[in-house]
Scaffold this motif. Structure first.
Motif, PDB file in Angstrom:
ATOM      1  N   THR A  19       0.815  -1.229   0.131  1.00 51.71           N
ATOM      2  CA  THR A  19       0.493   0.209  -0.019  1.00 51.71           C
ATOM      3  C   THR A  19       1.087   1.011  -0.066  1.00 51.71           C
ATOM      4  OG1 THR A  19      -1.459  -1.109   1.210  1.00 51.71           O
ATOM      5  CG2 THR A  19      -2.410   1.130   0.699  1.00 51.71           C
ATOM      6  N   ALA A  20       1.821   1.823   0.737  1.00 50.51           N
ATOM      7  CA  ALA A  20       3.492   2.437   0.638  1.00 50.51           C
ATOM      8  C   ALA A  20       3.735   2.532  -0.579  1.00 50.51           C
ATOM      9  CB  ALA A  20       4.190   2.210   1.976  1.00 50.51           C
ATOM     10  N   TYR A  21       3.702   1.622  -0.773  1.00 48.36           N
ATOM     11  CA  TYR A  21       4.417   1.708  -2.396  1.00 48.36           C
ATOM     12  C   TYR A  21       3.973   2.310  -3.474  1.00 48.36           C
ATOM     13  CZ  TYR A  21       6.216   0.576  -7.103  1.00 48.36           C
ATOM     14  OH  TYR A  21       7.306   0.741  -8.283  1.00 48.36           O
ATOM     15  N   GLN A  22       2.002   1.629  -3.628  1.00 49.56           N
ATOM     16  CA  GLN A  22       1.096   2.166  -4.790  1.00 49.56           C
ATOM     17  C   GLN A  22       0.672   3.599  -4.519  1.00 49.56           C
ATOM     18  OE1 GLN A  22       0.340   0.181  -6.868  1.00 49.56           O
ATOM     19  NE2 GLN A  22       0.679  -1.365  -6.185  1.00 49.56           N
ATOM     20  N   PHE A  23       1.289   3.898  -2.873  1.00 48.85           N
ATOM     21  CA  PHE A  23       0.675   5.574  -2.225  1.00 48.85           C
ATOM     22  C   PHE A  23       1.573   5.936  -3.188  1.00 48.85           C
ATOM     23  CE2 PHE A  23       0.749   9.357   0.740  1.00 48.85           C
ATOM     24  CZ  PHE A  23      -0.705   9.556   0.647  1.00 48.85           C
ATOM     25  N   ALA A  24       2.864   6.040  -2.949  1.00 47.42           N
ATOM     26  CA  ALA A  24       4.124   6.662  -3.261  1.00 47.42           C
ATOM     27  C   ALA A  24       4.018   6.888  -4.686  1.00 47.42           C
ATOM     28  CB  ALA A  24       5.477   5.867  -2.688  1.00 47.42           C
ATOM     29  N   LYS A  25       3.406   5.989  -5.133  1.00 45.85           N
ATOM     30  CA  LYS A  25       4.004   6.069  -6.788  1.00 45.85           C
ATOM     31  C   LYS A  25       2.495   6.909  -7.195  1.00 45.85           C
ATOM     32  CE  LYS A  25       2.615   2.186  -9.955  1.00 45.85           C
ATOM     33  NZ  LYS A  25       2.664   1.361 -10.381  1.00 45.85           N
ATOM     34  N   ASP A  29       3.086  10.174  -9.815  1.00 42.78           N
ATOM     35  CA  ASP A  29       2.023  10.889 -10.534  1.00 42.78           C
ATOM     36  C   ASP A  29       1.258  11.534 -10.660  1.00 42.78           C
ATOM     37  OD1 ASP A  29       3.281   7.993 -11.621  1.00 42.78           O
ATOM     38  OD2 ASP A  29       1.513   6.467 -11.062  1.00 42.78           O
ATOM     39  N   LYS A  30       1.400  12.507  -9.191  1.00 43.35           N
ATOM     40  CA  LYS A  30      -0.148  13.775  -9.277  1.00 43.35           C
ATOM     41  C   LYS A  30       1.348  14.697  -8.961  1.00 43.35           C
ATOM     42  CE  LYS A  30      -3.809  12.202  -8.113  1.00 43.35           C
ATOM     43  NZ  LYS A  30      -5.279  12.334  -8.617  1.00 43.35           N
ATOM     44  N   GLY A  31       2.983  14.619  -8.812  1.00 47.72           N
ATOM     45  CA  GLY A  31       3.662  15.592  -9.183  1.00 47.72           C
ATOM     46  C   GLY A  31       3.811  16.248  -7.828  1.00 47.72           C
ATOM     47  N   HIS A  32       3.487  15.467  -7.102  1.00 47.38           N
ATOM     48  CA  HIS A  32       3.795  16.147  -5.038  1.00 47.38           C
ATOM     49  C   HIS A  32       5.297  16.009  -5.299  1.00 47.38           C
ATOM     50  CE1 HIS A  32      -0.199  16.819  -4.391  1.00 47.38           C
ATOM     51  NE2 HIS A  32      -0.337  15.679  -4.760  1.00 47.38           N
ATOM     52  N   GLU A  33       5.822  16.450  -4.023  1.00 44.53           N
ATOM     53  CA  GLU A  33       7.324  15.712  -4.008  1.00 44.53           C
ATOM     54  C   GLU A  33       6.755  14.583  -3.118  1.00 44.53           C
ATOM     55  OE1 GLU A  33      11.177  17.674  -1.518  1.00 44.53           O
ATOM     56  OE2 GLU A  33       9.686  19.129  -1.826  1.00 44.53           O
ATOM     57  N   LEU A  34       7.461  13.527  -3.050  1.00 46.41           N
ATOM     58  CA  LEU A  34       8.108  12.792  -2.042  1.00 46.41           C
ATOM     59  C   LEU A  34       9.766  12.641  -0.805  1.00 46.41           C
ATOM     60  CD1 LEU A  34       7.433  10.164  -0.321  1.00 46.41           C
ATOM     61  CD2 LEU A  34       7.753   8.977  -2.446  1.00 46.41           C
ATOM     62  N   TYR A  35       9.520  13.059  -0.632  1.00 48.39           N
ATOM     63  CA  TYR A  35      10.405  13.630   0.689  1.00 48.39           C
ATOM     64  C   TYR A  35      11.322  12.692   0.777  1.00 48.39           C
ATOM     65  CZ  TYR A  35      13.370  16.758   4.173  1.00 48.39           C
ATOM     66  OH  TYR A  35      14.505  16.900   4.760  1.00 48.39           O
ATOM     67  N   ARG A  36      10.678  11.781   1.639  1.00 48.57           N
ATOM     68  CA  ARG A  36      11.325  10.625   2.489  1.00 48.57           C
ATOM     69  C   ARG A  36      10.290   9.232   2.242  1.00 48.57           C
ATOM     70  NH1 ARG A  36      14.464  12.760   6.858  1.00 48.57           N
ATOM     71  NH2 ARG A  36      16.252  13.209   4.854  1.00 48.57           N
ATOM     72  N   GLU A  69      15.724   4.672  -7.622  1.00 54.53           N
ATOM     73  CA  GLU A  69      16.676   5.847  -9.071  1.00 54.53           C
ATOM     74  C   GLU A  69      16.189   6.675  -9.910  1.00 54.53           C
ATOM     75  OE1 GLU A  69      18.648   2.508 -10.773  1.00 54.53           O
ATOM     76  OE2 GLU A  69      19.723   4.109 -12.476  1.00 54.53           O
ATOM     77  N   ALA A  70      14.843   6.451 -10.403  1.00 52.40           N
ATOM     78  CA  ALA A  70      13.842   6.619 -11.330  1.00 52.40           C
ATOM     79  C   ALA A  70      13.499   8.326 -10.861  1.00 52.40           C
ATOM     80  CB  ALA A  70      12.578   6.308 -11.382  1.00 52.40           C
ATOM     81  N   HIS A  71      13.447   8.593  -9.396  1.00 51.91           N
ATOM     82  CA  HIS A  71      13.276   9.757  -8.667  1.00 51.91           C
ATOM     83  C   HIS A  71      13.722  10.152  -7.796  1.00 51.91           C
ATOM     84  CE1 HIS A  71       9.077   9.194 -11.155  1.00 51.91           C
ATOM     85  NE2 HIS A  71       8.868   7.998 -10.480  1.00 51.91           N
ATOM     86  N   GLY A  72      14.849   9.638  -7.529  1.00 52.44           N
ATOM     87  CA  GLY A  72      15.951  10.280  -6.593  1.00 52.44           C
ATOM     88  C   GLY A  72      14.906  10.059  -5.192  1.00 52.44           C
ATOM     89  N   THR A  73      14.385   9.255  -4.764  1.00 46.99           N
ATOM     90  CA  THR A  73      13.302   9.036  -4.288  1.00 46.99           C
ATOM     91  C   THR A  73      14.034   8.822  -2.219  1.00 46.99           C
ATOM     92  OG1 THR A  73      11.274   8.631  -4.669  1.00 46.99           O
ATOM     93  CG2 THR A  73      11.085   8.194  -2.548  1.00 46.99           C
ATOM     94  N   ASP A  74      14.526   9.447  -0.994  1.00 51.76           N
ATOM     95  CA  ASP A  74      15.295   9.480   0.198  1.00 51.76           C
ATOM     96  C   ASP A  74      14.143   8.611   0.727  1.00 51.76           C
ATOM     97  OD1 ASP A  74      17.249   9.108   1.459  1.00 51.76           O
ATOM     98  OD2 ASP A  74      16.277  11.253   2.309  1.00 51.76           O
ATOM     99  N   LEU A  75      15.458   6.453   0.164  1.00 48.77           N
ATOM    100  CA  LEU A  75      14.650   5.652   0.911  1.00 48.77           C
ATOM    101  C   LEU A  75      15.823   5.340   2.381  1.00 48.77           C
ATOM    102  CD1 LEU A  75      14.496   3.202  -1.672  1.00 48.77           C
ATOM    103  CD2 LEU A  75      12.538   4.987  -1.276  1.00 48.77           C
TER     104      LEU A  75
ATOM    105  N   VAL B  83     -12.665   4.945  -3.914  1.00 50.47           N
ATOM    106  CA  VAL B  83     -10.977   5.612  -4.488  1.00 50.47           C
ATOM    107  C   VAL B  83     -10.346   5.097  -4.891  1.00 50.47           C
ATOM    108  CG1 VAL B  83     -12.143   8.101  -2.993  1.00 50.47           C
ATOM    109  CG2 VAL B  83     -10.148   6.240  -2.133  1.00 50.47           C
ATOM    110  N   ASP B  84      -9.720   4.967  -5.985  1.00 55.37           N
ATOM    111  CA  ASP B  84      -8.070   4.626  -5.810  1.00 55.37           C
ATOM    112  C   ASP B  84      -7.365   5.638  -5.724  1.00 55.37           C
ATOM    113  OD1 ASP B  84      -8.015   6.419  -7.768  1.00 55.37           O
ATOM    114  OD2 ASP B  84      -7.722   6.184  -9.824  1.00 55.37           O
ATOM    115  N   TYR B  85      -5.746   4.822  -5.670  1.00 54.86           N
ATOM    116  CA  TYR B  85      -4.986   5.085  -4.600  1.00 54.86           C
ATOM    117  C   TYR B  85      -4.313   6.677  -5.504  1.00 54.86           C
ATOM    118  CZ  TYR B  85      -3.073   0.884  -3.351  1.00 54.86           C
ATOM    119  OH  TYR B  85      -3.369  -0.543  -3.131  1.00 54.86           O
ATOM    120  N   GLY B  86      -4.592   7.441  -6.548  1.00 54.43           N
ATOM    121  CA  GLY B  86      -4.798   8.837  -6.933  1.00 54.43           C
ATOM    122  C   GLY B  86      -5.348   9.577  -5.611  1.00 54.43           C
TER     123      GLY B  86
END
Lengths: 130, 102, 130
Positions: A19-25, A29-36, A69-75, B83-86
Motif C-alpha cells: 500500500t505504501a508503495y502504491q501510495f508513493a507512486k 504521479d500527481k506531481g507532488h514531492e516525495l521527500y522521504r 533510481e527514477a525519482h531520487g526518492t530518499d529511502l 477511490v483509487d490510490y490517486g
C-alpha cells in the motif's frame, strides 16, 4: 505538496509495504514531492537485496530501488531497527564486525531523527503499518 | 483543521474501526484500506456501524483493495465513495493531517 | 553548522502526537515507539503521547519480565520527564474498560475522556502511530 511516508511492516507478511508503495507512486504521479520514505520496525526488511521472491511475485525491494533510481526518492532505513533485524550496509557491517552487508540499492541506513525531520519538513506524513 | 483517518483492519477481527469512529471528530474523513474495506460492505453484522458514521463524516473505501478481495463497488454501503490510490493522495491533500488507525 | 532540519528556521515547532494503542511485549511496537519519542525529544518539538485502547497496558505498574526473557522497558516511561516529554495523556474509557484506574499506572499522567482526547488529536499537526 511535500510528502513523507512511514512504513512499519516488512514486505510480504503484511500489505502495508504494498500500500505504501502504491501510495508513493500515486504521490509522484500527481506531481507532488516525495521527500522521504522512512522504514521502521519490520519495515526495515523492505531494504534487503537478499530477498528472492518467486518469479511470478512482485519484488518489493526492487520496486523501491527503482523508484529511488527514477525519482531520487530518499529511502531511509532506521539504524536501530535494522541492527535488531540484521539489515546492514557496508559501513555498519564493518563497525559491527559482520561478514557482509545486504542493503538494497537506493536505500540508506540512518537514525530515527530522519523520521522526525520528515515530520517537521513535510506537509503530510502518512503512516502504513499493522 | 480537518483530519483524514485511515483504517486497515477488518471490524470482525479488531476494534480499530470502532476506536477510530470513537475519536473522529465531526467533519473528519475516514478511508478504509487493506482489510479495513470489509467494514464498508452492506449487509454485514457491522454495516450499521459505518452507516451511523456517515451522518458526521465523509467515508471512502480503497477500490483496489475491495476488488482484490472479490468485492465490487455496488456492495458498498450507500454514501461511501470508492477511490483509487490517486484518490487516496487527493484525500491526504484535502485534509491537513492523516491519522492511521493500525 | 546548519543542520538540514533547520532549513525552515529554528522556529519550526510542530505539534507531534505519538499514539499508543498496543500492549507491550506481545509485539515490539510499544518499545520501538518509545525509542522514537526519546530521539524526537532532541528536536524540541511540541511532543505529546496518547495512550488508549490496549496502549494503556504499557503504563501498568509492576511489570516483571524475568519469566519471558525480554527486557522490562517500563521504567523508561518514568525517565521521559528528563527528556522534557511531559504530556502523557491516558484515555479514561480505555482504563475503565480494562478494569484499571490511574492508581494502576507507573507514571503521573493526565487522564482524559475520549471526547477530550479526540479534540486533542484534532489539534495535532503530525500524528505517529505504530
Amino acid at each position: 505538496m511535500k510528502y513523507g511516508i512511514l512504513v512499519n511492516e516488512g514486505p510480504y507478511q503484511h500489505q502495508a509495504s504494498d500500500t505504501a508503495y502504491q501510495f508513493a507512486k500515486a504521490v509522484l504521479d500527481k506531481g507532488h514531492e516525495l521527500y522521504r520514505v522512512f522504514f521502521y520496525h519490520d519495515g526495515v526488511n523492505n531494504g534487503t537485496r537478499f530477498a528472492v521472491p518467486p518469479q511470478d511475485d512482485r519484488k518489493i525491494a526492487e520496486l523501491w530501488s527503482q523508484m529511488a533510481e527514477a525519482h531520487g526518492t530518499d529511502l531511509v532505513v532506521c539504524i536501530a531497527a535494522a541492527q535488531r533485524r540484521g539489515l546492514l550496509d557496508e559501513g555498519e557491517a564493518k563497525r559491527q564486525g559482520k561478514d557482509g552487508n545486504n542493503i538494497a540499492p537506493g536505500f540508506r541506513i540512518s537514525g530515527l531523527g530522519q523520521l522526525i525531520e520528515a515530520g517537521i519538513q513535510c506537509d503530510r506524513l502518512v503512516v502504513f503499518g499493522d | 483543521m480537518s483530519m483524514l483517518h485511515t483504517v486497515n483492519k477488518s471490524p470482525f477481527e479488531r476494534n480499530t474501526l470502532v476506536s477510530c469512529l470513537g475519536h473522529a471528530t465531526a467533519g473528519s474523513a475516514i478511508l478504509l484500506i487493506e482489510d479495513g474495506v470489509y467494514g464498508a460492505l452492506e449487509g454485514t453484522a457491522h454495516s450499521d456501524l459505518l452507516r451511523g458514521a456517515l451522518a458526521d463524516h465523509s467515508v471512502y473505501v480503497l477500490g483496489p483493495d475491495l476488488n482484490a478481495r472479490g468485492m465490487t463497488d455496488d456492495q458498498v454501503i450507500e454514501g461511501v465513495s470508492v477511490v483509487d490510490y490517486g484518490g487516496f493522495v487527493d484525500l491526504t491533500e484535502k485534509h491537513e493531517k492523516v491519522q492511521a488507525w493500525l | 553548522m546548519s543542520e538540514p532540519w533547520e532549513e525552515e528556521g529554528p522556529g519550526t515547532v510542530k505539534k507531534f502526537m505519538y499514539v499508543n494503542r498496543k500492549a507491550p511485549y506481545g509485539t515490539i511496537y510499544a518499545l520501538e515507539s518509545l525509542e522514537v519519542v526519546l530521539i524526537a525529544a532532541a528536536f524540541e518539538q511540541d511532543v505529546s503521547m496518547a495512550f488508549l485502547d490496549d496502549g494503556v497496558y504499557q503504563l501498568k505498574k509492576g511489570q516483571d519480565t524475568k519469566g519471558i526473557g525480554q527486557k522490562n522497558f517500563s521504567p523508561t516511561y518514568r525517565a521521559l520527564e528528563g527528556y522534557d516529554v511531559e504530556k502523557l495523556y491516558v484515555e479514561a474509557e480505555s482504563l475503565a474498560e480494562r478494569g484499571l484506574s490511574e492508581d494502576d499506572l507507573l507514571v503521573p499522567v493526565e487522564v482524559m475522556s475520549r471526547e477530550a482526547l479526540a479534540e486533542l488529536m484534532n489539534e495535532q499537526e503530525v500524528i505517529l502511530s505504530f
